[in-house]
Design an enzyme around this catalytic site. Structure first.
Site, mmCIF file in Angstrom:
data_model
loop_
_atom_site.group_PDB
_atom_site.id
_atom_site.type_symbol
_atom_site.label_atom_id
_atom_site.label_comp_id
_atom_site.label_asym_id
_atom_site.label_seq_id
_atom_site.Cartn_x
_atom_site.Cartn_y
_atom_site.Cartn_z
ATOM 1 C CD GLU A 271 -49.676 24.877 3.128
ATOM 2 O OE1 GLU A 271 -48.947 23.738 2.987
ATOM 3 O OE2 GLU A 271 -50.899 24.686 3.029
ATOM 4 C CG HIS A 292 -75.697 25.867 21.923
ATOM 5 N ND1 HIS A 292 -76.794 26.157 23.013
ATOM 6 C CD2 HIS A 292 -76.269 26.463 20.808
ATOM 7 C CE1 HIS A 292 -77.772 26.662 22.255
ATOM 8 N NE2 HIS A 292 -77.640 26.713 21.082
ATOM 9 C CE LYS A 403 -46.707 17.859 0.863
ATOM 10 N NZ LYS A 403 -46.723 18.609 -0.398
#
Length: 425
Positions: A271, A292, A403
């Site tokens: 951000e 792994h 938003k």
């Protein structure tokens, strides 16, 4: 925090940074440090976050949460920086109280969490600087309703951290809720070491004074040279590697207590730096688990990655019992700690052998001082990197766009930009 960048040099890795390039880069670090220091001295927006070890009042925080010391569960309702800092601290250091975080609005997840806790012994911490964050306020309303249905007086089990204005501040005033103020000039993703991140940590049994002391020690190490400052060494090397093609930064702690730290780092790095076509993409991993899975890609995939290996110099240990099973003689006399250390060293060597750049970040132990120093150090590293990139580190316009669009959709405004559609059903 101790940083070793040797395996990120061009003599060890591709891409890598030549030693003479570090000398040239150090001149830019000195200039960036001067700008950072000026911002800190003036308390400018964003830069003020680096003053928190001096300005945060741990005593005020302890006094605010003292009425809730009997809580069995602390439920934080927030999103992004309003939750991740507290979660990183609690997962690394907390041990007294169960901590839960409502940082998403997935109905199934919210329902399952609320079904799994005793609301009569739960305290809710609602965090939003603006007091209007849609996800946070929606979840708060859901939790408040659940408390009322359970016969719990939510006003006796709730405290807030918010700004001077907004719905949350009005709510706190109307119901006389304990309220802490978010610090001025501190973006949410830089607020772990403040009234945003520390109250829940205090309730979880974390020595928040030790956390702040560790952050203060890291603050005192900020100098104008990457060769003298671990935080600047990390930030400068990450920037330099990105400019040479390592656009992915895989953060891989070798401690389960630091797994949430990697989530916190991902928000901080993405951000803050992801602007104007610039910035590294943070990737979260966990040692030894992801040896792994992801290590195969780091070694043999595209040369576009650096790996940040985070480890502890000292940790609690568990002996491995002896066994008569074939082929396990190498475990005789070993412990889980020595095995994890061997896994760490082998991964570091594996990356070096394949020429994948890595940076080692070491903490003395998983203790308050070290974790406080780690969080502060990475914040300082991010601010330095932002200066080197030349981006607006402390803004997040892309997030704000989303938003605004989401609120519009909820109000019935469907005027989103048209996008191509190719359905396969």
């Amino acid at each position: 925090m101790h940083v070793d960048v040797g395996n990120a040099l061009s003599e060890a890795a591709t891409p890598g940074v030549p030693r003479d390039a570090l000398d040239r880069l150090d001149d830019r670090v000195a200039d960036a440090h001067r700008r950072i220091s000026e911002g800190m001295d003036a308390g400018e927006f964003g830069y003020a976050a680096l003053n928190l070890p001096e300005t945060v009042d741990a005593g005020e925080i302890r006094a605010a949460v003292e009425p809730f010391a009997d809580a069995d569960t602390v439920l934080t309702v927030g999103i992004g920086g309003s939750a991740l800092g507290a979660a990183a601290l609690c997962d690394a250091l907390g041990d007294d109280t169960r901590t839960e975080f409502l940082d998403n609005v997935d109905p199934a997840g919210v329902r399952d969490l609320l079904d799994g806790i005793d609301l009569s012994t739960t305290v809710m911490h609602v965090v939003s600087r603006s007091g209007t964050t849609a996800e946070t306020l929606a979840n708060f309303l859901v939790v408040r309703d659940a408390m009322q249905d359970a016969g719990v007086d939510w006003t006796e089990r709730t405290f807030v951290t918010t700004g001077p204005d907004g719905n949350l501040r009005d709510l706190a005033d109307a119901h006389d809720l304990p309220a802490l103020s978010v610090p001025d000039g501190v973006p949410g993703r830089f607020s772990a070491l403040s009234t945003v991140g520390l109250p829940v940590a205090a309730l979880a049994g974390v020595d928040i004074e030790g956390v702040v002391a560790g952050a203060r020690e890291e603050r005192d190490s900020l100098t104008g040279s990457l060769f003298d400052c671990p935080a600047y060494a990390y930030g400068a090397l990450a920037y330099a590697l990105d400019s040479r093609g390592a656009g992915v930064n895989a953060v891989m702690p070798y401690s389960e207590g630091l797994e949430t730290f990697a989530e916190w780092f991902a928000q901080l790095w993405a951000e803050s730096l992801g602007k104007d076509g610039l910035g590294q993409t943070p990737v979260r991993a966990l040692g030894a688990t992801d040896q792994h899975s992801q290590l195969q890609l780091y070694r043999a995939g595209p040369r576009d990655k650096m790996v940040s290996l985070v480890t502890l110099r000292d940790r609690p240990d568990v002996p491995i019992p002896s066994s008569d099973l074939d082929g396990l003689d190498y475990l005789d006399g070993a412990s889980l700690g020595s095995l994890l250390d061997a896994e760490f060293r082998a991964t570091e060597a594996s990356l070096a052998e394949s020429g994948c750049p890595s940076v080692r970040v070491e903490l003395d132990a998983l203790d308050p001082e070290s974790v406080g120093g780690l969080l502060y150090g990475m914040e300082a590293a991010c601010v330095l990197a932002g200066e080197l990139y030349g981006v607006e580190t402390f803004t997040q316009p892309a997030v704000e766009w989303g938003k605004t669009a989401a609120r519009g959709l909820l109000r019935g405004d469907e005027s989103l930009p048209e996008t191509p559609s190719l359905r396969v059903e």
